[in-house]
Write a protein that holds these residues in place. Sequence first.
Motif, PDB file in Angstrom:
ATOM      1  N   ALA A  87      -1.436   3.477   8.105  1.00 40.34           N
ATOM      2  CA  ALA A  87      -0.350   3.848   7.195  1.00 40.34           C
ATOM      3  C   ALA A  87      -0.004   5.331   7.335  1.00 40.34           C
ATOM      4  O   ALA A  87       1.139   5.737   7.090  1.00 40.34           O
ATOM      5  CB  ALA A  87      -0.746   3.524   5.758  1.00 40.34           C
ATOM      6  N   HIS A  88      -0.992   6.147   7.741  1.00 42.30           N
ATOM      7  CA  HIS A  88      -0.752   7.568   8.005  1.00 42.30           C
ATOM      8  C   HIS A  88      -0.316   7.803   9.456  1.00 42.30           C
ATOM      9  O   HIS A  88      -0.270   8.958   9.904  1.00 42.30           O
ATOM     10  CB  HIS A  88      -2.033   8.377   7.737  1.00 42.30           C
ATOM     11  N   ASP A  92      -2.267  11.477   1.925  1.00 35.64           N
ATOM     12  CA  ASP A  92      -2.615  10.954   0.606  1.00 35.64           C
ATOM     13  C   ASP A  92      -4.101  11.247   0.373  1.00 35.64           C
ATOM     14  O   ASP A  92      -4.969  10.669   1.027  1.00 35.64           O
ATOM     15  CB  ASP A  92      -2.347   9.438   0.549  1.00 35.64           C
ATOM     16  N   ARG A  93      -4.395  12.167  -0.560  1.00 38.92           N
ATOM     17  CA  ARG A  93      -5.773  12.632  -0.759  1.00 38.92           C
ATOM     18  C   ARG A  93      -6.705  11.496  -1.166  1.00 38.92           C
ATOM     19  O   ARG A  93      -7.803  11.346  -0.617  1.00 38.92           O
ATOM     20  CB  ARG A  93      -5.796  13.738  -1.823  1.00 38.92           C
ATOM     21  N   SER A  94      -6.275  10.694  -2.156  1.00 36.42           N
ATOM     22  CA  SER A  94      -7.168   9.641  -2.664  1.00 36.42           C
ATOM     23  C   SER A  94      -7.464   8.599  -1.590  1.00 36.42           C
ATOM     24  O   SER A  94      -8.586   8.075  -1.509  1.00 36.42           O
ATOM     25  CB  SER A  94      -6.547   8.968  -3.895  1.00 36.42           C
ATOM     26  N   SER A 114       3.962  16.939  10.505  1.00 33.33           N
ATOM     27  CA  SER A 114       4.802  15.756  10.274  1.00 33.33           C
ATOM     28  C   SER A 114       4.418  15.083   8.975  1.00 33.33           C
ATOM     29  O   SER A 114       3.288  15.196   8.508  1.00 33.33           O
ATOM     30  CB  SER A 114       4.637  14.771  11.434  1.00 33.33           C
ATOM     31  N   GLN A 115       5.374  14.413   8.398  1.00 33.67           N
ATOM     32  CA  GLN A 115       5.120  13.716   7.137  1.00 33.67           C
ATOM     33  C   GLN A 115       5.293  12.223   7.355  1.00 33.67           C
ATOM     34  O   GLN A 115       6.358  11.775   7.755  1.00 33.67           O
ATOM     35  CB  GLN A 115       6.095  14.195   6.067  1.00 33.67           C
ATOM     36  N   PRO A 116       4.241  11.421   7.082  1.00 34.20           N
ATOM     37  CA  PRO A 116       4.343   9.973   7.300  1.00 34.20           C
ATOM     38  C   PRO A 116       5.428   9.354   6.427  1.00 34.20           C
ATOM     39  O   PRO A 116       5.638   9.826   5.312  1.00 34.20           O
ATOM     40  CB  PRO A 116       2.958   9.473   6.915  1.00 34.20           C
ATOM     41  N   LEU A 171       0.854  -1.194   0.000  1.00 32.04           N
ATOM     42  CA  LEU A 171       0.000   0.000   0.000  1.00 32.04           C
ATOM     43  C   LEU A 171       0.887   1.240   0.000  1.00 32.04           C
ATOM     44  O   LEU A 171       1.568   1.523   0.986  1.00 32.04           O
ATOM     45  CB  LEU A 171      -0.923  -0.002   1.223  1.00 32.04           C
ATOM     46  N   GLU A 172       0.887   1.968  -1.113  1.00 30.08           N
ATOM     47  CA  GLU A 172       1.746   3.144  -1.249  1.00 30.08           C
ATOM     48  C   GLU A 172       0.926   4.407  -1.040  1.00 30.08           C
ATOM     49  O   GLU A 172      -0.248   4.487  -1.425  1.00 30.08           O
ATOM     50  CB  GLU A 172       2.401   3.161  -2.626  1.00 30.08           C
ATOM     51  N   LEU A 173       1.545   5.414  -0.437  1.00 32.10           N
ATOM     52  CA  LEU A 173       0.912   6.708  -0.190  1.00 32.10           C
ATOM     53  C   LEU A 173       1.575   7.780  -1.046  1.00 32.10           C
ATOM     54  O   LEU A 173       2.811   7.861  -1.111  1.00 32.10           O
ATOM     55  CB  LEU A 173       1.018   7.085   1.286  1.00 32.10           C
ATOM     56  N   GLU A 174       0.747   8.611  -1.706  1.00 30.26           N
ATOM     57  CA  GLU A 174       1.243   9.764  -2.468  1.00 30.26           C
ATOM     58  C   GLU A 174       0.943  11.012  -1.637  1.00 30.26           C
ATOM     59  O   GLU A 174      -0.181  11.524  -1.629  1.00 30.26           O
ATOM     60  CB  GLU A 174       0.568   9.820  -3.835  1.00 30.26           C
ATOM     61  N   ILE A 175       1.945  11.473  -0.935  1.00 29.86           N
ATOM     62  CA  ILE A 175       1.768  12.546   0.038  1.00 29.86           C
ATOM     63  C   ILE A 175       1.718  13.903  -0.662  1.00 29.86           C
ATOM     64  O   ILE A 175       2.532  14.207  -1.537  1.00 29.86           O
ATOM     65  CB  ILE A 175       2.903  12.514   1.073  1.00 29.86           C
ATOM     66  N   GLU A 176       0.739  14.709  -0.255  1.00 28.52           N
ATOM     67  CA  GLU A 176       0.594  16.072  -0.762  1.00 28.52           C
ATOM     68  C   GLU A 176      -0.160  16.894   0.280  1.00 28.52           C
ATOM     69  O   GLU A 176      -0.649  16.352   1.268  1.00 28.52           O
ATOM     70  CB  GLU A 176      -0.174  16.065  -2.084  1.00 28.52           C
TER      71      GLU A 176
END
Length: 542
Positions: free
Chosen positions: A514-515, A431-433, A540-542, A387-392
Motif C-alpha cells: 500500500a506504501h 502512515d506511522r501506525s 514521494s507521497q503514496p 485499508l486506508e493510510l493516514e500520511i504524515e
Amino acid sequence: MPSQPREAGAVAMVERGGSFDAAGAGAFTVDVGAAQASILIVDDHPANLLALEALLAPLGHRLIKAHSGDEALKHILQRDFALILLDVQMSGMNGFETAALVKQHPRSRHIPIIFITALSRDAENVFRGYSQGAVDYLLKPFEPDILRSKVSVFVDLYVKGETIKLQERLLRQREREAIERRSQHRYRSLLDSMPQCVWAASAEGEIYYWNRAALTYCGVNADQITRESFWRVVHPEERPLAEPEWEAAIEGELTFQREVRLRRASDGAYRWHLGRMVPERNEQGALIGWIATAVDIDDHKRAEEELQRAVVHRDDFLSVASHELRTPLTSLKLEVANLGRLAQRNQGVVSPERLSEKLGKIEGQAERLHQLINALLDVSRIASGRLELEIEDVDLSQLAHEVAARFQDEAARAGCKLGITAEGPVVGQWDRSRLEQVLTNMVTNALKYGQGKPVEVTVELAGTRARLVVRDQGVGIAPDDQQRIFDRFERASSTRSFGGIGLGLWIVREIVRAHEGEVRVESALGAGAAFVVELPSLTSQP
C-alpha cells in the motif's frame, strides 16, 4: 447357368455401353445393342430347346432353358427375364397353367410371354393364350427371322425400361451424394467454428480430421494429421495411462473419457482438458468411425484446486485461531478468578504489589487478545480494499527505537538480546501506525523463531529508498517456503509450539504494498532469517 443378382444386367450394360455426367447434370446414354438380357425358353422336348437356342444365339443374349413349367418357375424366382418363350403343350403343367402362375407372382407378372405351339391356331387356343397374359402366339414351324425380330423387340423394350430405372437410380444416387457433400460441408464448417478441439478417426482409430481449433491449439498442419501427432501433445505423465485406455475403447467399441493435459503450441503450456471419444455408427449399428473432443477445463480445475487449498487453509486457520484466542481468554479468566479469591481470603484487602502484578498480567493478555482481533479485522479491510493510510512525516529511526523499547521485556522473556542500529533520522511521508504494525509483526516473528539468540533491527538509507531490516539467528526458512510465508494463514513453521495464526507477514506485505514498497526474506534453514522492507522515494507521497 448360375444365378445373377437382380439388376446385374442393367449394371453391366452401363459399364460397357452407358455413360453419366459426373456432376449429375449431363445426358445419360446407353448402347442398347451391346447390352445383354436374359431370355427364358421353356419346352419339355430337349430337341426343341436346342433348336430355339440355335435360332436365338445370334442375338447375343443370355438364354436360360427349362424343361418343364416347374423348372421355369424356379428360374423366374432367381433372376429377372426380358422375355419368356413358352411351349403350350407340355407334360405335367402345360404352358397355359405355367403362364397363369407366372402372372400371379409380383416379381414376374410384367414379363412378356410368347406362346409357341405345334397345335392348330384356332381361335379358342389363341384367345386362351392371350387371356393368360401372352403378348404373341406363334405356330410351329416358324420363320427364324420373324422369331428373332419379335424377340428383339421385346428385349429392346426391356433393356430400355431397365435403362430408365437405372437412370432414375443413378439420379437419386447423385442427389444423395450432393446432399451428403453439402451436409458434410456444413458439418465441417460447424466443427471449425467451435472453440473446442475436435478429431475424427476411422473405425481402427486412425485420425484423419482435426477441426481448426485443434490444428491451432496443437500447432499441426492439415497435412500432418496422424494418430501420433495427437499423442505428441499429450503430457508425458498422462500418455502412458491414457493411450492404453484409448486402445481398449477402440477394441471394445466403447466410449472413452479422461482428463488429460494437452500442450498449447502458442506458449508450450500444458492445460487440462476433458477428452472424450464416442463411436460413430451407421444405420445398421455397425462401427464406421470415432468422434473425439477435448474441452479446456484448466481454469475450472485450477479453481477446484484453489478451493481445496482454501478449505484446507480455512480449517487450519480456524483450528489455530481458536487456540490462539482461547489462550489469552483462559489466562484472563484465571487471573480474574485468582484476584477474586485473593481478595476474598484477605477480606477484600489486596496489597498494592499483588494487585499491580495481577493487573499487569490481565493487561498483557488483554493486549494479546486485542492484537489478534485487530489482525482479523485487518484481513477483512485488506481483502475488501478498505485499508486506508493516514500520511504524515514519519522518522523511521525514531519509530524503530520506540518499538524496540516496548519489546525489551518480551525479548528478555524469550532470551533474545534485542538491538537496534539506526543511522540518524530517516524521514518520509508514510502512515506511522501502519509502519509500527509492520515493525511489530516482524519483531514478534523474530523473537518467536529466534531460539534465544540476538535479534537486530536496522534502519538505513539505500539511495532514495528507506530500508528496514529485522534479522534473527533462529531456525531459518527453506527456499521453497520463502514466498509462501507471505500468504494468508501461512506460517514459517507448522509446529504448533511456535503459535500464531499465519496473518502477520501477510499483513506486513499488504501494508508495504500500500506504501508502494517491497518486502522480502533472506534466509536458509538453520541460519536465521532477515526480513527486508524497502519503502519508495522519501520525497514521494503514496
